[in-house]
Write a protein that holds these residues in place. Structure first.
Motif, PDB file in Angstrom:
ATOM      1  N   ALA A  68      -2.693   0.811   9.895  1.00 26.69           N
ATOM      2  CA  ALA A  68      -1.397   0.127   9.938  1.00 26.69           C
ATOM      3  C   ALA A  68      -1.287  -0.750  11.174  1.00 26.69           C
ATOM      4  CB  ALA A  68      -0.262   1.148   9.894  1.00 26.69           C
ATOM      5  N   CYS A  69      -1.708  -0.232  12.315  1.00 24.98           N
ATOM      6  CA  CYS A  69      -1.654  -0.989  13.565  1.00 24.98           C
ATOM      7  C   CYS A  69      -2.556  -2.219  13.492  1.00 24.98           C
ATOM      8  CB  CYS A  69      -2.084  -0.082  14.720  1.00 24.98           C
ATOM      9  SG  CYS A  69      -2.323  -0.907  16.292  1.00 24.98           S
ATOM     10  N   GLY A  97      -3.362  -0.182   0.329  1.00 23.03           N
ATOM     11  CA  GLY A  97      -1.906  -0.241   0.425  1.00 23.03           C
ATOM     12  C   GLY A  97      -1.428  -0.231   1.863  1.00 23.03           C
ATOM     13  N   VAL A  98      -2.000   0.647   2.693  1.00 22.49           N
ATOM     14  CA  VAL A  98      -1.607   0.690   4.101  1.00 22.49           C
ATOM     15  C   VAL A  98      -1.944  -0.638   4.768  1.00 22.49           C
ATOM     16  CG1 VAL A  98      -2.007   1.830   6.330  1.00 22.49           C
ATOM     17  CG2 VAL A  98      -1.766   3.207   4.251  1.00 22.49           C
ATOM     18  N   LEU A  99      -3.071  -1.234   4.427  1.00 25.75           N
ATOM     19  CA  LEU A  99      -3.449  -2.528   4.998  1.00 25.75           C
ATOM     20  C   LEU A  99      -2.430  -3.622   4.663  1.00 25.75           C
ATOM     21  CD1 LEU A  99      -7.284  -2.468   4.343  1.00 25.75           C
ATOM     22  CD2 LEU A  99      -6.186  -2.615   6.596  1.00 25.75           C
ATOM     23  N   ALA A 114       3.014   5.135   9.736  1.00 22.87           N
ATOM     24  CA  ALA A 114       2.571   3.769   9.448  1.00 22.87           C
ATOM     25  C   ALA A 114       3.611   2.752   9.889  1.00 22.87           C
ATOM     26  CB  ALA A 114       2.264   3.622   7.957  1.00 22.87           C
ATOM     27  N   GLU A 115       4.859   3.026   9.580  1.00 24.59           N
ATOM     28  CA  GLU A 115       5.932   2.100   9.973  1.00 24.59           C
ATOM     29  C   GLU A 115       6.036   1.994  11.495  1.00 24.59           C
ATOM     30  OE1 GLU A 115       8.228  -0.009   8.241  1.00 24.59           O
ATOM     31  OE2 GLU A 115       6.501   0.264   6.918  1.00 24.59           O
ATOM     32  N   TRP A 116       5.942   3.108  12.181  1.00 26.55           N
ATOM     33  CA  TRP A 116       6.013   3.111  13.639  1.00 26.55           C
ATOM     34  C   TRP A 116       4.845   2.311  14.233  1.00 26.55           C
ATOM     35  CZ3 TRP A 116       9.501   3.695  17.174  1.00 26.55           C
ATOM     36  CH2 TRP A 116       9.128   3.879  18.516  1.00 26.55           C
TER      37      TRP A 116
END
Length: 193
Positions: A68-69, A97-99, A114-116
């Protein structure tokens, strides 16, 4: 495979290369770049290991955080490397999906991670009390939230050095990374030739 020449190998950099061969089967371009400062590389990753161990972050949780980062930063190298690792412990659709910022398939606690990670990477001054509350509401303690933030910040530092000095993702990822992961990485530096 970078904007500066690779340094001459030393005993310490050869040890990094041996670790790469054992872990991924090839010497990574990032390791060749970090051969300028193997002690710094080791120190940074020792800090990351301490955070992981002390706060019980699973391999999957680390994969979610880094993927995510890295995608939020536009870092193709860590996106492909950790997208591939995440696909290995989950599946390629979840990693893809995370990408792309679609967290379907993540638990509420994983989605909060992931959001953070994305918020810290994109605009650390834009985080808010509700963002922290979202982490708390899914079971993360303040102590863990601090550790997660430090983990993401260290990954940002690592990515920034690689990206600024032009380390390109290794050509081997063309055959190692799942197709769904490769398809999502349309940003950053292209894979090496």
């Amino acid at each position: 495979m970078s904007l500066i020449d690779w340094p001459e190998p030393t005993a310490k950099s050869e040890a990094m290369f041996a670790d790469d061969l054992e872990e991924v089967g090839f010497v990574m371009n990032a390791s060749r770049l970090w051969a300028y400062q193997p002690a710094l590389h080791e120190g940074m990753f020792e800090l990351l290991r301490q955070l992981v161990h002390e706060h019980g972050l699973s391999y999957r949780e680390r994969g979610i955080l880094v993927t995510a980062c890295a995608s939020a930063l536009g870092d193709s190298y860590c996106s492909v490397a950790w997208g591939t690792k995440l696909a290995g412990v989950a599946n390629e659709d979840l990693a893809a999906g995370v990408l792309r910022g679609d967290d379907f398939g993540l638990s509420p606690a994983e989605h909060a991670l992931a959001e953070w990670a994305r918020k810290v990477a994109r605009d650390p001054n834009g985080t808010s009390a509700p963002d922290v509350r979202a982490l708390r509401d899914t079971g993360w303690t303040d102590r863990q939230i601090f550790a997660i933030t430090a983990f993401v910040a260290l990954r940002i530092a690592f990515s920034t050095i690689n990206d600024a000095l032009g380390a390109r993702p290794d050509a081997e990822y063309r055959s190692v990374a799942p197709p769904a992961v490769l398809k999502e990485i349309t940003y950053g530096r292209p894979l090496a030739d």
